[in-house]
Design an enzyme around this catalytic site. Structure first.
Site: not given
Length: 331
Positions: A166, A273, A303
């Site tokens: 991320s 995501d 995600h």
């Protein structure tokens, strides 16, 4: 599947309060943290310890070595690749010692048979970008100059990979851009072989198709990532800044250096995501710049899937292990 309810208060979702002066107050975290695991017992996939990085910035790192490397003299004579892993959290939250990140790094050290170095970095909005990139780059200098016994005994500094999940994936990308510019930094004898961008945090001013399609995602919806960018980008810029949207202006001048240096890049994402279209666009840009890119997009993953679901990690680490092996043999 039932209709997902939109997240109405992104600050509450992030367990934060926005103050009238624009600062934030972080409420007690819902994320458990865990101590390092220095005991080389069979129950620990890796031994780990915490070390200071920069006292003036209160940055530190957690160093992981496969338990097998410290308990088996035959294995320990072998130098191991180094994965520098930057944690996620939208640049505004989480920490190296977040239990999920700790478990992820421990298992990765074991499954890849690699040294994992997980550095902390200063969070926004108290320290807006590029502060995190500066800290991420400083961690490479620390590794390069380290006298730590685990580094000296086990780490192959000619075989280093930058990785992050991320925001950490965004960080790895931007630290890579900085490190590719040899006029700024000489990391020798540390040699980067590649980047592993795991569900990297990218965005832009206009909504991409996956953000529109997954607007009500419950893990990392656009209404939440908007707040993260608002808190972490330099004051006065929008999401089409190069830190958030690497495709602006046809990308960084340093991007072509990835290919010239022989670096490979692995981009890992999930079709569920909201950021997946941004991730594909960045992969496409790198290929256009003649960077060798390996794409791994899983249809049923949201995600950061492998962080929150341990059952998904084995397959991921198998793919990363193949990537590391193939990149390590590069000239």
């Amino acid at each position: 599947m039932s209709e997902q309810t939109p997240i109405s208060d992104p600050y509450a979702y992030l367990n934060m309060v926005k103050n009238p002066d624009g600062s934030i107050t972080r409420l007690p975290s819902n994320f458990p943290c865990t101590a390092a695991t220095p005991d080389p017992s069979p129950q620990n996939p890796a031994v780990s310890k915490d070390l200071p990085l920069n006292h003036s910035k209160s940055t530190w790192l957690r160093l992981y070595v496969p338990t097998s490397a410290v308990t088996n003299d035959i294995v320990s004579s072998q130098k191991l690749p180094v994965v520098v892993y930057y944690h996620g959290g939208g640049f505004v939250m989480c920490s190296v010692d977040f239990q999920r990140f700790h478990e992820f790094c421990s298992e990765m050290a074991r499954d890849l048979n690699a040294i994992v170095v997980s550095p902390s970095y200063r969070l926004a909005p108290e320290h807006r970008l590029p502060a995190a990139y500066e800290d991420g780059t400083e961690a490479l200098e620390w590794i390069k100059n380290s006298d730590d016994e685990w580094i000296k005994s086990h780490a192959d500094l000619s075989n280093v990979f930058l990785m992050g999940t991320s925001a950490g994936g965004n960080l790895a990308y931007n630290v890579g851009l900085r490190s590719a510019d040899d006029s700024v930094s000489d990391l020798s004898p540390l040699q980067i072989r590649g980047l592993i961008l795991h569900h990297p945090f990218f965005g832009g001013k206009e909504r991409c198709g996956s953000e529109i399609r997954l607007a009500n995602d419950q893990v990392c919806p656009p209404v939440v990532t908007d707040v993260m960018w608002d808190l972490s980008l330099p004051v006065g810029v929008d999401r089409d800044h190069e830190y958030s949207n690497p495709t602006v202006g046809d990308g960084s001048e340093n991007l072509e250096k990835f290919g010239r240096l022989g670096w490979k890049v692995m981009v890992i994402g999930g079709e569920l995501d909201p950021m997946v279209d941004w991730q594909r666009d960045v992969a496409k840009l790198m290929k256009k710049k003649r960077v060798e890119v390996v794409e791994l997009f899983n249809g049923d993953d949201g995600h950061g899937a492998e962080i929150m679901d341990p059952s998904k990690r084995k397959a991921l680490f198998l793919s990363i292990g193949s990537f590391v092996s193939s990149s390590s043999s590069a000239p």
